[in-house]
Design a protein around this motif. Structure first.
Motif, PDB file in Angstrom:
ATOM      1  N   ASP A 422       0.827  -1.201   0.000  1.00 50.03           N
ATOM      2  CA  ASP A 422       0.000   0.000   0.000  1.00 50.03           C
ATOM      3  C   ASP A 422       0.867   1.259   0.000  1.00 50.03           C
ATOM      4  O   ASP A 422       0.667   2.198  -0.798  1.00 50.03           O
ATOM      5  N   GLN A 423       1.837   1.215   0.942  1.00 50.82           N
ATOM      6  CA  GLN A 423       2.724   2.378   1.081  1.00 50.82           C
ATOM      7  C   GLN A 423       3.562   2.571  -0.191  1.00 50.82           C
ATOM      8  O   GLN A 423       3.789   3.717  -0.658  1.00 50.82           O
ATOM      9  N   MET A 426       1.514   4.199  -2.629  1.00 47.48           N
ATOM     10  CA  MET A 426       1.424   5.614  -2.305  1.00 47.48           C
ATOM     11  C   MET A 426       2.689   6.352  -2.749  1.00 47.48           C
ATOM     12  O   MET A 426       2.604   7.441  -3.365  1.00 47.48           O
ATOM     13  N   LEU A 429       2.609   6.850  -6.351  1.00 52.39           N
ATOM     14  CA  LEU A 429       1.721   7.954  -6.728  1.00 52.39           C
ATOM     15  C   LEU A 429       2.413   9.304  -6.518  1.00 52.39           C
ATOM     16  O   LEU A 429       2.350  10.199  -7.382  1.00 52.39           O
ATOM     17  N   ASN A 430       3.085   9.371  -5.356  1.00 55.78           N
ATOM     18  CA  ASN A 430       3.822  10.601  -5.041  1.00 55.78           C
ATOM     19  C   ASN A 430       4.881  10.863  -6.098  1.00 55.78           C
ATOM     20  O   ASN A 430       5.092  12.014  -6.544  1.00 55.78           O
ATOM     21  N   ALA A 432       4.736   9.815  -9.131  1.00 52.73           N
ATOM     22  CA  ALA A 432       4.030  10.207 -10.353  1.00 52.73           C
ATOM     23  C   ALA A 432       3.682  11.698 -10.291  1.00 52.73           C
ATOM     24  O   ALA A 432       3.807  12.432 -11.294  1.00 52.73           O
ATOM     25  N   ILE A 433       3.254  12.130  -9.065  1.00 50.30           N
ATOM     26  CA  ILE A 433       2.939  13.554  -8.874  1.00 50.30           C
ATOM     27  C   ILE A 433       4.162  14.401  -9.166  1.00 50.30           C
ATOM     28  O   ILE A 433       4.103  15.410  -9.904  1.00 50.30           O
ATOM     29  N   ALA A 436       4.903  14.503 -12.839  1.00 51.24           N
ATOM     30  CA  ALA A 436       3.979  15.371 -13.536  1.00 51.24           C
ATOM     31  C   ALA A 436       4.396  16.827 -13.363  1.00 51.24           C
ATOM     32  O   ALA A 436       4.340  17.626 -14.301  1.00 51.24           O
ATOM     33  N   ARG A 437       4.834  17.116 -12.164  1.00 53.59           N
ATOM     34  CA  ARG A 437       5.263  18.472 -11.880  1.00 53.59           C
ATOM     35  C   ARG A 437       6.507  18.840 -12.694  1.00 53.59           C
ATOM     36  O   ARG A 437       6.702  19.972 -13.112  1.00 53.59           O
TER      37      ARG A 437
END
Lengths: 583, 141
Positions: A422-423, A426, A429-430, A432-433, A436-437
C-alpha cells in the motif's frame, strides 16, 4: 394307744445307759472310754492333793509353834546363865554394887519377858502356864534374896570399915553374924536359882515330849492316807477297766458277728444277714448293710451265671451247626472270587486305555498353554505399540498446533506485506505527482513510478492470495487437529479393549494352566488306579487263599465249639457249688 | 492533462495532478473546537499547519469511515488536505474527453464538479477545486 406306749418306751430307752451305748458310733465309744480313764485319773490325783494338803497343815503347825518355842527355851537358858554371871559379879564386886545390881535386874527383866512370850505361844495349855507362874514366883524370890544379899554385903562392908579403921572390937560379933548371914543368903540364892533352872528344864522336856507326840500323829496320818489312796486308785482303775471292757465289747461283738457271716461266704454259702442285730447308726452297722448288699449282688451274679451257662450250652450247640454251614459257604465264595478276579483284570485294561487318553490330552493342554502364553505376550506387545501410537498422535497434534501458530505468524507477515505494498503504491503515486510536476523531463520517472505502482499492486494481490491460502491451510489444520484428537480418543479406546483382551488371555492362560495341572493330577490318579487295580487283583487272590483257610478254620472251629461245650458243662458244675441260704 | 484519482466512499473522484503536493497516511491530527462538521482537524506538514476537510460530510455522501490516506492540495497557494478512502490509478485525459456532469441529478453536488470522464470502464468525477474553495470561504463568512 400304741403310739403312746411306744413314746413311753422310747423315754425309758433314753434312761437306759446301755441303749445309748448301743446306738453310739465307734469313734464316740472310744472317746467315751478314754474320758472314763481320764476321769479316774483326775479323781485319784484330786484325792492325793487333798491329803497332801491335810498333812501339810499339820506339819506347818510344827514350823510356826514348836520351832520358835524351842528357840525361846534355849534363849531362856542362855539368859539364866547371864543372870548367874551377873549375880557372881555382884558377889565379887566390892564397891559398885548398885551398877552390878542394875545389870542383874535388867537381865532378870529380859528373862521375864521371854517367859511371857512362852505364855503367848503356849497360851492354851494350862499346865505350862502354871509352871511359868512358878518360874515367875521363883524369880521374885530369887530377886528378893539377891537384894537381901546386897544389903547384907553393904552392911558387911560398913562393918569391915568400922572394924579395920575404928577398931571397934564390939562390932566384930555383928560382923561375923553378918558374914554367916551372907553365906546363908548365898546358899538360899543358889537354891532359888536351881529351882528356876529346874522349872525351865522341865518346860523344855515337856515341850520335847509334846513335839514327839505330834510328829508321831503326823506319821500315823500319813500311813492312813497312803492306804486310803491305794484303795481309791484301785477302785478307779477297776471302774475304768470295766467301762472300757463294756464299751470295747460293744465294738467287737458286732465285728465277730460279721466275721462269722464272712466265714460262711468263704465256705460258699451266701448268708442272709439280720440287720436288726447291728446298730444301724454306727460304722459297723453301715459295714453290715454294705456286706448285705454285696451278698445280694453275689446272689444275683450266681443266679445269672447259672442261667447264662445254660444259654452257653445252647449257643455252643448252635455254633457247631453254624460252622458246618460256614464250610459250605466258603466253597461258594471261592467260585465267586475267581469271577471277580477276571473282572478286575478287565477293569485294569480299561484303566490303561484311560491313562493313554489322559496322556494325549495332557500334551494338548501343554500346547494350548504355550499358545495362550504366546498370545498373551503378543497382546502385551500390541498394548505397548498402541501406547506408542497414542504418544505419536499426541506429538502430531502438538506439531499441528505449532503449525497453526506458524500460519498465524505468516498471516501477520502477509498483512505487513500488504501494508508495505500500500505504502509502496502511495510512494509510486507521489513519484508520479513529482514526475507530472517536472513536466516533460519527468516522463521517464513517470514510467518508473508506474512500474513501481504495478509492482506494489502485484505484491498486494499476491499477499492477498497468500492470506487466502493460509486461511485455507488453517481450516485444514483445524480439521486435522479435530481428527487427531479423535484419533487420540480412539487410541485410548483401543488401549482399553487391548487390555480387556489381554486380561481375557491371561484368564485363559491361568485356566489352561489349572486344566494342565488337573490333567497332571488325573494322570497321577490314573497311575495310582492302575497300581490299585493290580493290588485289588492280588487282594482277590489273597481272599481266595484266605477263603480256603477259612474253610479249614471253620472245621477247626467246629472241633473248638465241641470243646467249648465241655467247658460250659464244667462251668455249670462249678456254679452249682454256690448255694443260697434260705431265710 | 493528467488526473489524480481517488475514492470517497464508492465515488471515484479525480483532480488535476498539478495541484496535488503529495499523499500520506493519516497518523495524527489536532481537533479544532467550534469548527464546522466537515473540518476534521489540523495536521502539521513539514512545518505548515494544514486544515483537513472531510468531503463526504461536505457533500453529504455515504461513507464507510475507512479513512486511510490524506491528500494534500495546493490551489492558488491555499494549502489544505482532504481525507480519502482509497487511492486509485492516475489517468491521462484530454480536456475534450471531460463530459458535462448530468444535469438531472443532485444539484447541490453538481456545482462543485466540472465534469465526468469515462476511462477504461471507470467513471471519474472531476472535482473543480476553485468552486470548492470559494464555497468553503463563503460558508465560513
Amino acid at each position: 394307744m400304741t403310739k403312746k406306749k411306744s413314746g413311753i418306751m422310747n423315754a425309758l430307752q433314753y434312761l437306759n445307759p446301755f441303749y445309748h451305748l448301743k446306738i453310739m458310733k465307734v469313734r464316740n465309744k472310744i472317746i467315751l472310754s478314754f474320758t472314763f480313764i481320764i476321769i479316774c485319773i483326775l479323781i485319784v490325783s484330786l484325792f492325793n492333793i487333798l491329803m497332801a494338803n491335810i498333812v501339810r497343815k499339820n506339819t506347818s503347825s510344827i514350823f510356826f509353834v514348836e520351832l520358835p518355842v524351842s528357840k525361846l527355851a534355849s534363849d531362856c537358858s542362855k539368859q539364866l546363865f547371864k543372870i548367874r554371871i551377873a549375880m557372881m559379879e555382884i558377889l565379887s564386886s566390892k564397891n559398885e554394887f548398885d551398877k552390878a545390881f542394875a545389870q542383874f535386874n535388867a537381865e532378870n527383866d529380859r528373862l521375864m519377858r521371854n517367859v511371857e512370850e512362852f505364855n503367848v505361844l503356849l497360851g492354851k495349855e494350862d499346865v505350862k502356864t502354871l509352871q511359868i507362874q512358878n518360874i515367875k514366883m521363883y524369880n521374885d524370890q530369887f530377886r528378893a534374896t539377891v537384894l537381901k544379899l546386897l544389903f547384907a554385903f553393904k552392911d558387911r562392908i560398913e562393918l569391915e570399915d568400922q572394924l579395920n579403921n575404928e577398931k571397934k572390937e564390939d562390932v566384930r560379933p555383928i560382923y561375923l553374924a553378918k558374914l554367916q548371914n551372907i553365906e546363908i543368903l548365898k546358899t538360899e540364892a543358889n537354891n532359888k536359882y536351881d529351882l528356876m533352872s529346874r522349872a525351865l528344864d522341865k518346860i523344855e522336856i515337856d515341850y520335847q515330849d509334846h513335839v514327839k507326840k505330834k510328829i508321831n500323829g503326823i506319821e500315823l496320818l500319813q500311813n492312813k492316807f497312803s492306804s486310803i489312796s491305794i484303795v481309791v486308785t484301785l477302785i478307779s482303775i477297776l471302774i475304768g477297766l470295766v467301762m472300757s471292757v463294756i464299751i470295747f465289747s460293744s465294738i467287737i461283738n458286732p465285728l465277730q458277728k460279721i466275721s462269722l457271716y464272712v466265714k460262711k461266704l468263704s465256705g460258699g454259702l451266701i448268708p442272709i444277714i439280720d440287720i436288726s442285730e447291728f446298730n444301724a447308726k454306727d460304722e459297723i452297722g453301715t459295714l453290715a448293710m454294705d456286706f448285705q448288699n454285696m451278698c445280694d449282688g453275689i446272689k444275683f451274679i450266681v443266679t445269672d451265671i447259672k442261667e447264662s451257662s445254660k444259654h452257653i450250652n445252647i449257643a455252643v450247640k448252635n455254633s457247631i451247626a453254624n460252622s458246618e454251614q460256614i464250610s459250605t459257604g466258603t466253597c461258594n465264595q471261592s467260585k465267586y472270587l475267581e469271577e471277580t478276579s477276571y473282572m478286575v483284570m478287565e477293569l485294569s485294561k480299561s484303566i490303561d486305555n484311560i491313562s493313554k487318553f489322559i496322556n494325549s490330552s495332557y500334551e494338548l493342554s501343554k500346547n494350548t498353554l504355550d499358545s495362550a502364553q504366546r498370545g498373551n505376550e503378543s497382546v502385551t506387545g500390541t498394548i505397548q505399540e498402541i501406547y506408542d501410537i497414542k504418544t505419536i498422535s499426541q506429538l502430531s497434534v502438538a506439531g499441528l498446533e505449532r503449525l497453526a501458530e506458524g500460519s498465524k505468524k505468516i498471516n501477520n507477515i502477509t498483512e505487513i506485506i500488504s501494508t508495505i505494498a500500500d505504502q509502496t503504491n502511495m510512494l509510486a503515486l507521489n513519484a508520479a505527482i513529482e514526475a507530472a510536476r517536472a513536466g516533460d523531463q519527468g516522463k521517464g520517472f513517470a514510467v518508473v513510478s508506474d512500474q513501481v505502482a504495478k509492482l506494489a499492486d502485484r505484491s498486494a494481490r499476491s499477499a492477498k492470495e497468500i492470506e487466502e491460502l493460509i486461511e485455507n491451510i488453517q481450516k485444514e489444520i483445524d480439521s486435522i487437529m479435530k481428527i487427531g484428537e479423535k484419533s487420540v480418543l480412539k487410541v485410548e479406546e483401543g488401549v482399553r479393549s487391548a487390555e480387556v483382551s489381554g486380561n481375557a488371555l491371561k484368564l485363559i492362560s491361568t485356566n489352561v494352566d489349572k486344566v494342565y495341572k488337573n490333567i497332571e493330577d488325573i494322570n497321577i490318579v490314573s497311575e495310582q488306579q492302575v497300581t490299585l487295580s493290580k493290588k485289588i487283583n492280588e487282594a482277590v487272590q489273597n481272599i481266595a487263599a484266605t477263603s480256603e483257610e477259612t474253610a479249614a478254620g471253620s472245621e477247626s472251629s467246629y472241633t473248638q465249639a465241641q470243646s467249648l461245650g465241655v467247658i460250659a458243662d464244667k462251668l455249670q458244675d462249678i456254679v452249682k457249688q454256690f448255694e443260697i441260704e434260705n431265710a | 492533462m493528467q488526473l489524480f484519482c481517488f475514492f470517497i466512499g464508492q465515488q471515484e473522484i479525480g483532480i488535476p495532478i498539478d495541484y496535488v503536493i503529495e499523499t500520506s497516511c493519516l497518523e495524527s491530527f489536532t481537533l479544532l473546537p467550534n469548527a464546522p462538521k466537515y473540518i476534521l482537524g489540523l495536521v502539521n506538514l513539514r512545518g505548515d499547519i494544514v486544515p483537513i476537510i472531510n468531503l463526504s460530510k461536505f457533500f453529504k455522501l455515504t461513507w464507510d469511515n475507512s479513512i486511510s490516506k490524506i491528500l494534500f492540495i495546493n490551489k492558488d497557494s491555499i494549502l489544505f488536505g482532504i481525507i480519502i478512502s482509497k487511492l486509485s490509478k492516475p489517468v491521462v485525459v484530454d480536456k475534450d474527453d471531460i463530459n458535462e456532469y448530468p444535469r438531472n441529478i443532485n444539484q447541490s453536488i453538481r456545482e462543485y464538479f466540472s465534469g465526468i470522464v469515462h476511462v477504461h470502464g471507470r467513471n471519474i468525477q472531476v472535482l473543480d477545486l476553485g468552486k470548492l474553495i470559494n464555497s468553503i470561504k463563503n460558508r465560513d463568512s
